[in-house]
Design a protein around this motif. Structure first.
Motif, PDB file in Angstrom:
ATOM      1  N   ASN A 310       7.742  11.896  38.906  1.00  0.00           N
ATOM      2  CA  ASN A 310       6.509  12.073  38.363  1.00  0.00           C
ATOM      3  C   ASN A 310       5.499  12.319  39.349  1.00  0.00           C
ATOM      4  OD1 ASN A 310       6.420  11.031  35.674  1.00  0.00           O
ATOM      5  ND2 ASN A 310       7.333   9.078  36.784  1.00  0.00           N
ATOM      6  N   ARG A 311       5.554  13.773  40.104  1.00  0.00           N
ATOM      7  CA  ARG A 311       5.022  14.328  41.465  1.00  0.00           C
ATOM      8  C   ARG A 311       4.146  15.070  40.842  1.00  0.00           C
ATOM      9  NH1 ARG A 311       6.248  12.669  45.765  1.00  0.00           N
ATOM     10  NH2 ARG A 311       5.927  14.798  47.006  1.00  0.00           N
ATOM     11  N   ALA A 312       3.951  16.090  41.857  1.00  0.00           N
ATOM     12  CA  ALA A 312       2.793  16.960  41.728  1.00  0.00           C
ATOM     13  C   ALA A 312       2.996  18.476  42.166  1.00  0.00           C
ATOM     14  CB  ALA A 312       0.985  16.579  42.240  1.00  0.00           C
ATOM     15  N   ALA A 313       2.556  19.167  41.690  1.00  0.00           N
ATOM     16  CA  ALA A 313       2.976  20.784  42.916  1.00  0.00           C
ATOM     17  C   ALA A 313       1.913  21.578  42.604  1.00  0.00           C
ATOM     18  CB  ALA A 313       3.993  21.400  42.322  1.00  0.00           C
ATOM     19  N   CYS A 314       1.295  22.658  43.675  1.00  0.00           N
ATOM     20  CA  CYS A 314       0.773  23.674  43.201  1.00  0.00           C
ATOM     21  C   CYS A 314       1.079  24.683  44.004  1.00  0.00           C
ATOM     22  CB  CYS A 314      -0.969  23.001  43.995  1.00  0.00           C
ATOM     23  SG  CYS A 314      -2.564  24.042  43.698  1.00  0.00           S
ATOM     24  N   ILE A 315       0.303  25.798  43.561  1.00  0.00           N
ATOM     25  CA  ILE A 315       0.648  27.462  43.781  1.00  0.00           C
ATOM     26  C   ILE A 315      -0.871  27.813  44.191  1.00  0.00           C
ATOM     27  CG2 ILE A 315       0.660  28.414  41.596  1.00  0.00           C
ATOM     28  CD1 ILE A 315       3.062  30.221  43.260  1.00  0.00           C
ATOM     29  N   GLY A 316      -1.280  28.410  45.004  1.00  0.00           N
ATOM     30  CA  GLY A 316      -2.549  28.890  45.275  1.00  0.00           C
ATOM     31  C   GLY A 316      -2.356  30.564  45.399  1.00  0.00           C
ATOM     32  N   PHE A 317      -3.311  31.368  45.298  1.00  0.00           N
ATOM     33  CA  PHE A 317      -3.241  32.731  45.043  1.00  0.00           C
ATOM     34  C   PHE A 317      -4.130  33.063  46.296  1.00  0.00           C
ATOM     35  CE2 PHE A 317      -0.609  32.136  42.123  1.00  0.00           C
ATOM     36  CZ  PHE A 317       0.714  32.809  41.696  1.00  0.00           C
ATOM     37  N   MET A 318      -3.339  34.227  46.953  1.00  0.00           N
ATOM     38  CA  MET A 318      -4.499  35.026  47.965  1.00  0.00           C
ATOM     39  C   MET A 318      -5.162  36.038  47.689  1.00  0.00           C
ATOM     40  SD  MET A 318      -2.239  34.837  51.025  1.00  0.00           S
ATOM     41  CE  MET A 318      -0.968  33.189  51.625  1.00  0.00           C
ATOM     42  N   VAL A 319      -6.963  36.400  47.555  1.00  0.00           N
ATOM     43  CA  VAL A 319      -6.919  37.634  47.037  1.00  0.00           C
ATOM     44  C   VAL A 319      -8.314  38.136  48.425  1.00  0.00           C
ATOM     45  CG1 VAL A 319      -7.043  36.707  44.582  1.00  0.00           C
ATOM     46  CG2 VAL A 319      -9.166  36.465  45.727  1.00  0.00           C
ATOM     47  N   ALA A 320      -8.685  39.301  47.685  1.00  0.00           N
ATOM     48  CA  ALA A 320      -9.816  39.688  49.072  1.00  0.00           C
ATOM     49  C   ALA A 320     -10.680  41.413  48.486  1.00  0.00           C
ATOM     50  CB  ALA A 320      -9.308  39.777  50.554  1.00  0.00           C
ATOM     51  N   PRO A 321     -11.870  41.460  49.047  1.00  0.00           N
ATOM     52  CA  PRO A 321     -11.968  42.654  48.514  1.00  0.00           C
ATOM     53  C   PRO A 321     -12.422  43.669  48.544  1.00  0.00           C
ATOM     54  CG  PRO A 321     -13.533  41.733  49.863  1.00  0.00           C
ATOM     55  CD  PRO A 321     -12.642  40.728  50.165  1.00  0.00           C
ATOM     56  N   PRO A 322     -11.574  44.954  47.271  1.00  0.00           N
ATOM     57  CA  PRO A 322     -11.214  45.258  48.154  1.00  0.00           C
ATOM     58  C   PRO A 322     -11.450  46.791  49.018  1.00  0.00           C
ATOM     59  CG  PRO A 322     -12.806  45.978  46.331  1.00  0.00           C
ATOM     60  CD  PRO A 322     -13.061  44.471  46.754  1.00  0.00           C
ATOM     61  N   GLY A 323     -10.224  47.506  49.757  1.00  0.00           N
ATOM     62  CA  GLY A 323     -10.629  48.906  50.672  1.00  0.00           C
ATOM     63  C   GLY A 323      -8.962  48.742  51.733  1.00  0.00           C
ATOM     64  N   ILE A 324      -9.641  48.926  52.735  1.00  0.00           N
ATOM     65  CA  ILE A 324      -7.997  48.465  53.636  1.00  0.00           C
ATOM     66  C   ILE A 324      -8.150  47.956  54.638  1.00  0.00           C
ATOM     67  CG2 ILE A 324      -6.822  50.634  55.096  1.00  0.00           C
ATOM     68  CD1 ILE A 324      -7.224  51.376  52.428  1.00  0.00           C
ATOM     69  N   LEU A 325      -6.709  47.586  54.279  1.00  0.00           N
ATOM     70  CA  LEU A 325      -6.644  45.110  55.009  1.00  0.00           C
ATOM     71  C   LEU A 325      -6.196  45.964  56.103  1.00  0.00           C
ATOM     72  CD1 LEU A 325      -6.004  42.668  54.916  1.00  0.00           C
ATOM     73  CD2 LEU A 325      -3.334  42.754  54.164  1.00  0.00           C
ATOM     74  N   GLN A 326      -7.540  45.710  57.269  1.00  0.00           N
ATOM     75  CA  GLN A 326      -6.768  46.819  58.873  1.00  0.00           C
ATOM     76  C   GLN A 326      -6.549  45.325  59.519  1.00  0.00           C
ATOM     77  OE1 GLN A 326      -8.176  49.046  59.598  1.00  0.00           O
ATOM     78  NE2 GLN A 326      -9.325  49.140  57.904  1.00  0.00           N
ATOM     79  N   LYS A 327      -6.570  43.469  59.069  1.00  0.00           N
ATOM     80  CA  LYS A 327      -5.931  42.579  59.926  1.00  0.00           C
ATOM     81  C   LYS A 327      -5.556  41.318  59.413  1.00  0.00           C
ATOM     82  CE  LYS A 327      -6.074  40.428  64.410  1.00  0.00           C
ATOM     83  NZ  LYS A 327      -7.455  40.016  65.254  1.00  0.00           N
TER      84      LYS A 327
END
Length: 396
Positions: A310-327
């Motif tokens: 009787n425990r809990a678990a969670c997943i969160g997904f990472m998102v970002a605006p469109p474009g070129i990922l610099q860093k």
């Protein structure tokens, strides 16, 4: 050694391949993609389309397999046909057809008196305009044969119809769409197992989405924050839907909405829940290993019982605006005691798309704890410092 044929070698199939090997089963994976990531997890790999029923039937017969399984939507039709021909354990071809065509699914559930949105088949822009008068705004437009939220659009008014139609039709293999009344309310997914015509509800997961227009899932939490009465209503809705569709000998993943008017079935399919729900969240929170029992069912082994947590678990997904990922900055340490697992799907210098489907997410954080509130706080704390520095494609 017993043999299990796994249709597909994508990320979705890897947990099945690993679990089967743990159980001492010889795994044979097939996929149209010779570079599929699950290829290295299988004992044997063959480059065959999972939808080539004739070729796979002959292949399975030649190999004298003991079981066949998939964790993808459309290959479920192939599984059902081959299992029938070889007298293996899987759902029937009619159930596979009904649960992999959104229009047929909606028609059967409606005829069975199961609560769901009003709907209509559409195959042209004029059809959508015509049916919009019947459904009212807002409504959802989506292909009858897509998955992973691809081609799903919320239409708010007449001005949005043409754009949504042109986008949605690109994901429709048979060029048929379904227009559905938009049901407001909280969203949940339900994992269950039906074996020898007996259904057990294993977990109800609270869903977080990006909202309109695409409703991409950005997080999941077990246990869901619901009342006892809501839980009972959801369970009854799922059992009724499974019975109406004739689903048996299958793990089932369903999506429902709850609002003051009641519980509504949105989608249901005979497979493990994606987004690490079945593979990670369910065992972490409940102790139940859905993947193992899915393999056992395919192999016609006895189902296994598990100690209940009787425990809990969670997943969160990472998102970002469109474009070129610099860093990328501020990622939590993998040694953090709050973290079960973290994974990135992107690298610096890579192009990022707008968030239109689950394929556009950048990675995830997985945590466990003693309560719904605790795991939500953990996700928020771990995510707070993450920054994706993106340069817009237009140079702005």
């Amino acid at each position: 050694m017993k043999k299990l044929l796994v249709l597909g070698a994508s990320r979705l199939q890897i947990p099945i391949l690993k679990k089967a090997k743990e159980m001492g089963i010889y795994t044979i994976a097939v996929d149209w993609d010779s570079l599929a990531p699950g290829k290295s997890e299988a004992d044997e790999f063959h480059q065959i389309s999972t939808n080539d029923v004739k070729k796979l039937h002959l292949f399975a017969k030649e190999l004298m397999i003991d079981g066949i399984i998939t964790n993808s939507d459309f290959p479920m039709r192939t599984v059902s046909v081959i299992s029938r021909e070889l007298r293996l354990n899987a759902i029937s071809p009619i159930s596979a057809l009904l649960t992999t065509n959104k229009l047929l699914l909606r028609e059967v559930l409606h005829e069975s008196g199961i609560t769901g949105p009003k709907f209509a088949k559409v195959s042209s822009i004029s059809d959508v305009f015509f049916k919009s008068e019947e459904l009212g705004f807002p409504f959802i437009l989506k292909p009858v044969d897509s998955s992973a939220s691809r081609g799903v659009y919320l239409i708010q008014n007449h001005q949005g119809i043409e754009y949504a139609y042109e986008k949605a039709i690109q994901y429709a293999k048979n060029k048929i769409l379904i227009a559905e009344e938009y049901i407001s309310g909280r969203e949940f997914s339900v994992e269950s197992i039906t074996y020898e015509n007996n259904t057990d509800i294993i977990a109800i997961t609270e869903k977080i989405t990006s909202g309109p227009p695409n409703f991409v899932e950005t997080g999941h939490i077990i246990p869901a924050n619901i009342t006892l009465s809501e839980g009972e209503s959801i369970n009854e809705l799922i059992r009724s839907s499974i019975n109406a569709l004739g689903i048996n000998n299958a793990i089932t993943h369903a999506e429902v909405k709850v609002n003051p008017e009641g519980c509504f079935i949105i989608e249901i399919g005979p497979r493990l829940g994606g987004d690490y729900i079945s593979t990670d969240l369910v065992p972490l929170a409940t102790g139940y290993d859905l993947v193992e029992n899915a393999v056992r069912m395919a192999m016609n082994y006895e189902m296994r019982s598990f100690p209940k947590l009787n425990r809990a678990a969670c997943i969160g997904f990472m998102v970002a605006p469109p474009g070129i990922l610099q860093k990328i900055e501020g990622l939590p340490s993998e040694a953090s005691p709050e973290l079960v697992r973290m994974e990135l799907f992107v690298k610096e210098g890579q192009s990022i798309n707008s968030l239109r489907s689950s394929l556009d997410r950048l990675g995830y954080i997985l945590v466990e704890g003693s309560s719904n509130e605790e795991v939500k706080n953990k996700i928020e704390n771990l995510s707070a410092g993450i920054k994706f520095h993106v340069t817009e494609l237009n140079g702005g």
